[in-house]
Scaffold this motif. Structure first.
Motif, mmCIF file in Angstrom:
data_model
loop_
_atom_site.group_PDB
_atom_site.id
_atom_site.type_symbol
_atom_site.label_atom_id
_atom_site.label_comp_id
_atom_site.label_asym_id
_atom_site.label_seq_id
_atom_site.Cartn_x
_atom_site.Cartn_y
_atom_site.Cartn_z
ATOM 1 N N LEU A 97 5.386 -1.673 3.083
ATOM 2 C CA LEU A 97 4.325 -0.836 2.536
ATOM 3 C C LEU A 97 4.126 0.408 3.405
ATOM 4 O O LEU A 97 4.157 0.322 4.641
ATOM 5 C CB LEU A 97 3.015 -1.620 2.474
ATOM 6 C CG LEU A 97 2.830 -2.575 1.300
ATOM 7 C CD1 LEU A 97 1.521 -3.335 1.459
ATOM 8 C CD2 LEU A 97 2.855 -1.826 -0.028
ATOM 9 N N TRP A 131 4.202 6.432 -4.951
ATOM 10 C CA TRP A 131 2.934 5.895 -4.478
ATOM 11 C C TRP A 131 1.820 6.927 -4.626
ATOM 12 O O TRP A 131 2.026 8.113 -4.375
ATOM 13 C CB TRP A 131 3.020 5.509 -2.998
ATOM 14 C CG TRP A 131 4.124 4.563 -2.658
ATOM 15 C CD1 TRP A 131 5.402 4.867 -2.316
ATOM 16 C CD2 TRP A 131 4.043 3.131 -2.618
ATOM 17 N NE1 TRP A 131 6.137 3.731 -2.063
ATOM 18 C CE2 TRP A 131 5.321 2.643 -2.244
ATOM 19 C CE3 TRP A 131 3.017 2.212 -2.853
ATOM 20 C CZ2 TRP A 131 5.596 1.295 -2.092
ATOM 21 C CZ3 TRP A 131 3.295 0.861 -2.705
ATOM 22 C CH2 TRP A 131 4.571 0.408 -2.329
ATOM 23 N N GLU A 136 -3.873 4.145 -2.664
ATOM 24 C CA GLU A 136 -2.972 3.160 -2.061
ATOM 25 C C GLU A 136 -2.380 2.218 -3.103
ATOM 26 O O GLU A 136 -2.414 0.992 -2.969
ATOM 27 C CB GLU A 136 -3.697 2.376 -0.958
ATOM 28 C CG GLU A 136 -4.245 3.264 0.147
ATOM 29 C CD GLU A 136 -4.824 2.482 1.314
ATOM 30 O OE1 GLU A 136 -4.730 1.233 1.286
ATOM 31 O OE2 GLU A 136 -5.351 3.109 2.250
ATOM 32 N N GLN A 137 -1.809 2.823 -4.136
ATOM 33 C CA GLN A 137 -1.210 2.046 -5.223
ATOM 34 C C GLN A 137 0.190 2.567 -5.544
ATOM 35 O O GLN A 137 0.454 3.770 -5.443
ATOM 36 C CB GLN A 137 -2.062 2.152 -6.491
ATOM 37 C CG GLN A 137 -3.433 1.521 -6.398
ATOM 38 C CD GLN A 137 -3.389 0.012 -6.545
ATOM 39 O OE1 GLN A 137 -2.333 -0.551 -6.844
ATOM 40 N NE2 GLN A 137 -4.520 -0.644 -6.359
ATOM 41 N N GLN A 138 1.073 1.647 -5.935
ATOM 42 C CA GLN A 138 2.361 2.055 -6.471
ATOM 43 C C GLN A 138 2.173 2.457 -7.925
ATOM 44 O O GLN A 138 1.571 1.728 -8.716
ATOM 45 C CB GLN A 138 3.382 0.923 -6.374
ATOM 46 C CG GLN A 138 4.742 1.305 -6.954
ATOM 47 C CD GLN A 138 5.766 0.197 -6.822
ATOM 48 O OE1 GLN A 138 5.811 -0.468 -5.781
ATOM 49 N NE2 GLN A 138 6.571 0.001 -7.847
#
Length: 447
Positions: A97, A131, A136-138
């Motif tokens: 990540l 991203w 904070e997301q794909q």
């Protein structure tokens, strides 16, 4: 008539052996989005990292792919790539990540990461992830399997996926441009067909320097180009198959044939036939070779272009006394004039979206590239200069390409260059060509 047959058909058509798209929907709270319908927008800061590769070859390939993706996105005017020298995480660390807090320090909103590996059969496996750094997301992921020589197409496909996920519109990077390559003195201009990727790479000449060629146009469904050639001293319309390099005349008609363009299904070429001092529009069925006359009158009717559904045609005509734009049904009925501004209108081409028609206008000694709605409303100018013409649409209908002529440095001739511009009239960019270029035509997305 001969042509340069050094066309790597495998690179264009058989390159991608398998393709898997893994698009992951973002949650509704995702903030990373560009509304390109608003016209001028502030570019989104985006970091495109080198794609990770375990070996030297894979690492170099990953670096090359990242550079092309970044260049594609930057050239659109919608993204502002961040200088890689400022990156904190390296490609290997990004296989886990991302450390989003570190990327926020760089004011990054979007982050592109990826990896390149070589399969046992020699193919490349390329993975990428997009991203949203803020939440904070794909947002999306893509996996491609392809032969190593097609790495540039892989990069363009990644850029298309990023563009689509953030704008909601189809990308246009995995495309080509055919244009007229011009060389020689102004009094003895040599004009050849040439083709290249939309970013100017993989350039090739398709015809030799012994025959004048003009007005190339892509088929929307096949790997073919139609164009006008003065082969044998007589202007005729030809077809050129990109895969095989084969050329053929579409018909040996009396008089002059010119301004060819494909129908949306690729089965018809619409063009003008000249008889005496006037010209009329005809449609040639490529399967039966039957010809249908669409207009019939004493005026000059030319430069026809179908609507995306094939039901209507826009063209230019002087039937009202001056050169203006007209629309009719595909069978010639329902004729109506749509341009009423100052000057002469020409070169109309219908947007792939169907919502606009691009044109060239000459007024007061100045050229302009503009757009107008099919009902004649909403006319606006995108580009105005001494000599600019020949608009062609990107397949998503959001960007136009055209050519501009200017005086040469010695003042004794002229130079011709290709440019792109978006629908707001902003982000004008020169499109690189190794020689002078005119009359561009944008391909559909490469299959």
């Amino acid at each position: 008539m001969t042509a340069n047959h050094n066309i790597d058909a495998g690179r264009w058509v058989a390159a991608i052996l398998a393709l898997a798209l893994l698009i992951f929907a973002a949650p509704a709270s995702a903030e990373l989005h560009i509304d390109i319908t608003r016209g001028v927008v502030e570019p989104i800061p985006i970091a495109v990292t080198n794609f990770y590769g375990a070996g030297g070859t894979e690492a170099q390939m990953g670096q090359n792919i990242a550079k092309v993706v970044s260049a594609d996105l930057e050239r659109s005017g919608l993204f502002k790539p961040i200088d890689p020298a400022a990156f904190i995480q390296n490609p290997a660390a990004l296989q886990a990540l991302p450390r989003f807090a570190d990327w926020r320090l760089l004011h990054t909103q979007g982050l592109v990461t990826g990896a390149v590996t070589r399969e046992g059969d020699g193919r490349l496996r390329v993975e990428f992830r997009l991203w949203d750094v803020v939440v904070e997301q794909q947002l999306a992921g893509l996996t491609l399997f392809a032969s190593p020589e097609t790495w540039r197409r892989i990069a363009h496909k990644v850029a298309d996926a990023v563009y689509k996920r953030i704008t909601g519109e189809e990308g246009y990077f995995d495309t080509r441009i055919v244009y007229i390559a011009e060389t020689g003195a102004a009094t003895a201009r040599i004009k050849r067909l040439a083709i290249m990727d939309q970013d100017g790479e993989n350039h090739q000449f398709l015809t030799n320097d012994r025959t004048l060629v003009l007005t190339p146009r892509f088929s929307p469904t096949n790997q073919e180009i139609t164009y006008l050639s003065y082969y044998g001293g007589k202007p005729r319309v030809f077809l050129f198959n990109i895969e095989s390099g084969r050329q053929e005349v579409v018909g040996d008609f009396p008089g002059m044939t010119f301004a060819p363009r494909f129908s949306p299904d690729g089965n018809t070429v619409i063009m003008s036939f000249s008889t005496g001092s006037n010209s009329n529009i005809h449609a040639l069925n490529l399967r039966t070779r039957g010809v249908t006359q669409i207009t019939n009158g004493p005026s000059i009717d030319t430069s026809p272009s179908y609507s995306p559904d094939g039901k209507r045609i826009v063209f230019e005509s002087d039937r009202g006394g001056t050169q203006q734009l007209y629309i009719m049904n595909a069978d010639g009925s329902g004729l109506q004039r749509i341009s009423f501004g100052q000057g002469r209108y020409g070169g109309p081409v219908w947007s792939p979206r169907g919502d606009l028609i691009a044109f060239t206008r000459l007024s007061g000694g100045k050229f302009a590239i503009g757009v107008i709605r099919p009902d004649g409303t909403g006319e606006r100018t995108l580009v105005e200069s001494h000599h600019a013409e020949g608009p062609t649409w990107a397949p998503n209908g959001r960007v136009l390409m055209f050519f501009r002529e200017t005086a040469s440095a010695d003042g004794k001739g002229r130079v011709a260059r290709l440019y792109s511009v978006n629908l707001s009239g902003g982000n004008e960019r020169r499109v690189p060509t190794p020689v002078d270029g005119s009359d561009p035509a944008w391909s559909p997305l490469i299959p």
